[in-house]
Write a protein that holds these residues in place. Structure first.
Motif, PDB file in Angstrom:
ATOM      1  N   LEU A 271       0.807  -1.217   0.000  1.00 56.92           N
ATOM      2  CA  LEU A 271       0.000   0.000   0.000  1.00 56.92           C
ATOM      3  C   LEU A 271       0.842   1.270   0.000  1.00 56.92           C
ATOM      4  CD1 LEU A 271      -2.654  -1.112   2.623  1.00 56.92           C
ATOM      5  CD2 LEU A 271      -2.859  -1.149   0.141  1.00 56.92           C
ATOM      6  N   LYS A 272       1.934   1.271   0.723  1.00 54.99           N
ATOM      7  CA  LYS A 272       2.759   2.467   0.884  1.00 54.99           C
ATOM      8  C   LYS A 272       4.027   2.447   0.045  1.00 54.99           C
ATOM      9  CE  LYS A 272       0.336   4.539   4.063  1.00 54.99           C
ATOM     10  NZ  LYS A 272      -0.184   5.865   3.925  1.00 54.99           N
TER      11      LYS A 272
ATOM     12  N   GLU B 163      -7.503   4.708   7.471  1.00 57.39           N
ATOM     13  CA  GLU B 163      -7.659   4.845   6.028  1.00 57.39           C
ATOM     14  C   GLU B 163      -6.693   3.937   5.256  1.00 57.39           C
ATOM     15  OE1 GLU B 163      -7.302   7.446   8.097  1.00 57.39           O
ATOM     16  OE2 GLU B 163      -9.191   8.527   7.939  1.00 57.39           O
ATOM     17  N   ASP B 164      -5.633   3.447   5.912  1.00 55.72           N
ATOM     18  CA  ASP B 164      -4.674   2.539   5.275  1.00 55.72           C
ATOM     19  C   ASP B 164      -5.212   1.113   5.139  1.00 55.72           C
ATOM     20  OD1 ASP B 164      -2.866   4.626   5.146  1.00 55.72           O
ATOM     21  OD2 ASP B 164      -1.816   4.031   6.974  1.00 55.72           O
ATOM     22  N   ARG B 165      -6.301   0.832   5.758  1.00 48.90           N
ATOM     23  CA  ARG B 165      -6.860  -0.526   5.772  1.00 48.90           C
ATOM     24  C   ARG B 165      -7.691  -0.770   4.515  1.00 48.90           C
ATOM     25  NH1 ARG B 165      -6.577  -3.272  10.384  1.00 48.90           N
ATOM     26  NH2 ARG B 165      -5.852  -2.200  12.244  1.00 48.90           N
ATOM     27  N   LEU B 166      -7.005  -1.000   3.422  1.00 51.48           N
ATOM     28  CA  LEU B 166      -7.663  -1.183   2.127  1.00 51.48           C
ATOM     29  C   LEU B 166      -8.620  -2.370   2.138  1.00 51.48           C
ATOM     30  CD1 LEU B 166      -7.784  -0.353  -0.893  1.00 51.48           C
ATOM     31  CD2 LEU B 166      -5.987  -2.036  -1.263  1.00 51.48           C
TER      32      LEU B 166
ATOM     33  N   ALA C 145     -13.028  -1.871  10.796  1.00 49.03           N
ATOM     34  CA  ALA C 145     -12.335  -0.663  10.324  1.00 49.03           C
ATOM     35  C   ALA C 145     -13.330   0.372   9.819  1.00 49.03           C
ATOM     36  CB  ALA C 145     -11.342  -1.019   9.229  1.00 49.03           C
ATOM     37  N   ALA C 146     -14.359  -0.060   9.114  1.00 47.84           N
ATOM     38  CA  ALA C 146     -15.377   0.868   8.622  1.00 47.84           C
ATOM     39  C   ALA C 146     -16.127   1.496   9.788  1.00 47.84           C
ATOM     40  CB  ALA C 146     -16.341   0.148   7.689  1.00 47.84           C
ATOM     41  N   GLU C 147     -16.366   0.706  10.828  1.00 44.48           N
ATOM     42  CA  GLU C 147     -17.028   1.246  12.015  1.00 44.48           C
ATOM     43  C   GLU C 147     -16.138   2.261  12.721  1.00 44.48           C
ATOM     44  OE1 GLU C 147     -18.085  -2.248  14.206  1.00 44.48           O
ATOM     45  OE2 GLU C 147     -19.665  -2.797  12.802  1.00 44.48           O
ATOM     46  N   GLU C 148     -14.813   1.980  12.794  1.00 47.21           N
ATOM     47  CA  GLU C 148     -13.874   2.942  13.382  1.00 47.21           C
ATOM     48  C   GLU C 148     -13.870   4.243  12.596  1.00 47.21           C
ATOM     49  OE1 GLU C 148      -9.924   1.383  13.524  1.00 47.21           O
ATOM     50  OE2 GLU C 148     -10.455  -0.224  14.910  1.00 47.21           O
ATOM     51  N   LEU C 149     -13.839   4.121  11.291  1.00 41.46           N
ATOM     52  CA  LEU C 149     -13.797   5.293  10.434  1.00 41.46           C
ATOM     53  C   LEU C 149     -15.080   6.105  10.562  1.00 41.46           C
ATOM     54  CD1 LEU C 149     -11.906   6.690   8.474  1.00 41.46           C
ATOM     55  CD2 LEU C 149     -12.974   5.411   6.636  1.00 41.46           C
ATOM     56  N   ALA C 150     -16.210   5.430  10.595  1.00 40.44           N
ATOM     57  CA  ALA C 150     -17.491   6.117  10.751  1.00 40.44           C
ATOM     58  C   ALA C 150     -17.562   6.837  12.091  1.00 40.44           C
ATOM     59  CB  ALA C 150     -18.643   5.128  10.610  1.00 40.44           C
TER      60      ALA C 150
ATOM     61  N   SER D 231     -13.074  20.340   4.357  1.00 36.22           N
ATOM     62  CA  SER D 231     -11.827  20.012   3.679  1.00 36.22           C
ATOM     63  C   SER D 231     -10.874  19.224   4.561  1.00 36.22           C
ATOM     64  CB  SER D 231     -11.126  21.298   3.210  1.00 36.22           C
ATOM     65  OG  SER D 231     -10.796  22.099   4.329  1.00 36.22           O
ATOM     66  N   LYS D 232     -11.016  19.272   5.875  1.00 37.58           N
ATOM     67  CA  LYS D 232     -10.149  18.547   6.796  1.00 37.58           C
ATOM     68  C   LYS D 232     -10.679  17.166   7.131  1.00 37.58           C
ATOM     69  CE  LYS D 232      -7.196  21.831   7.371  1.00 37.58           C
ATOM     70  NZ  LYS D 232      -5.863  21.728   6.867  1.00 37.58           N
ATOM     71  N   ARG D 233     -11.885  16.854   6.677  1.00 37.78           N
ATOM     72  CA  ARG D 233     -12.482  15.559   6.976  1.00 37.78           C
ATOM     73  C   ARG D 233     -12.071  14.558   5.919  1.00 37.78           C
ATOM     74  NH1 ARG D 233     -18.491  17.854   7.832  1.00 37.78           N
ATOM     75  NH2 ARG D 233     -17.969  19.303   9.463  1.00 37.78           N
ATOM     76  N   SER D 234     -11.853  13.336   6.365  1.00 36.98           N
ATOM     77  CA  SER D 234     -11.601  12.255   5.420  1.00 36.98           C
ATOM     78  C   SER D 234     -12.512  11.113   5.792  1.00 36.98           C
ATOM     79  CB  SER D 234     -10.142  11.809   5.476  1.00 36.98           C
ATOM     80  OG  SER D 234      -9.866  11.263   6.732  1.00 36.98           O
ATOM     81  N   GLY D 235     -12.654  10.176   4.894  1.00 35.10           N
ATOM     82  CA  GLY D 235     -13.506   9.057   5.233  1.00 35.10           C
ATOM     83  C   GLY D 235     -13.710   8.130   4.074  1.00 35.10           C
ATOM     84  N   LEU D 236     -14.764   7.347   4.179  1.00 37.94           N
ATOM     85  CA  LEU D 236     -15.032   6.339   3.170  1.00 37.94           C
ATOM     86  C   LEU D 236     -15.229   6.968   1.801  1.00 37.94           C
ATOM     87  CD1 LEU D 236     -17.490   4.023   5.096  1.00 37.94           C
ATOM     88  CD2 LEU D 236     -15.110   3.610   4.585  1.00 37.94           C
TER      89      LEU D 236
END
Length: 118
Positions: A44-45, A68-71, A81-86, A100-105
C-alpha cells in the motif's frame, strides 16, 4: 409458513455471525501485516525502506498506520475498520472541523472517472 420464516431468520443470523467472524479475521491479519511491514514498506505504501541505507538495522522503526490505510477491511461497510472510520467521522463532524479537513469512506478513491462521457 412461520416455520419457514424462522428457518430463514436463523440462517440470516448465522450468515451475519459468519460475516462478522471473517471480517474480524481480515482486520486482524491486516493489522499484523501493516505492523510487520512498517519497517521496510508494504504493497500500500511502497517499499522505500529497502532502498534507504540503514545505519542500525537492529533497531526496528515502527510507523503507525491510519484507519484509512486498511484497504481490505474498508472494502466492507460492516467491518471493524469501517465502524472505526465512521465513528471518527461522526466525532469530527461534532467537533466542527471544516469539510476540507475531513476524510472518510467517500474520500477513498473518489477521483474522476477516466471515461469522457461521465
Amino acid at each position: 409458513m412461520s416455520s419457514t420464516l424462522q428457518q430463514l431468520q436463523h440462517r440470516k443470523e448465522r450468515l451475519e455471525e459468519e460475516l462478522r467472524h471473517v471480517e474480524k479475521q481480515v482486520y486482524d491479519l491486516e493489522t499484523s501485516y501493516l505492523n510487520d511491514s512498517s519497517q521496510y514498506g508494504n504493497v500500500l505504501k511502497g517499499f522505500e525502506g529497502f532502498l534507504a541505507p540503514s545505519k542500525n538495522q537492529s533497531v526496528k522503526k515502527t510507523r503507525n498506520f491510519k484507519t484509512e490505510d486498511r484497504l481490505f477491511s474498508l472494502s466492507s461497510m460492516t467491518s471493524p475498520a469501517a465502524e472505526e472510520l465512521a465513528a471518527g467521522l461522526a466525532e469530527r463532524e461534532t467537533s466542527g472541523l471544516p469539510q476540507s479537513k475531513r476524510s472518510g469512506l467517500h474520500g477513498l478513491g473518489g477521483g474522476r472517472s477516466s471515461r469522457t462521457g461521465d
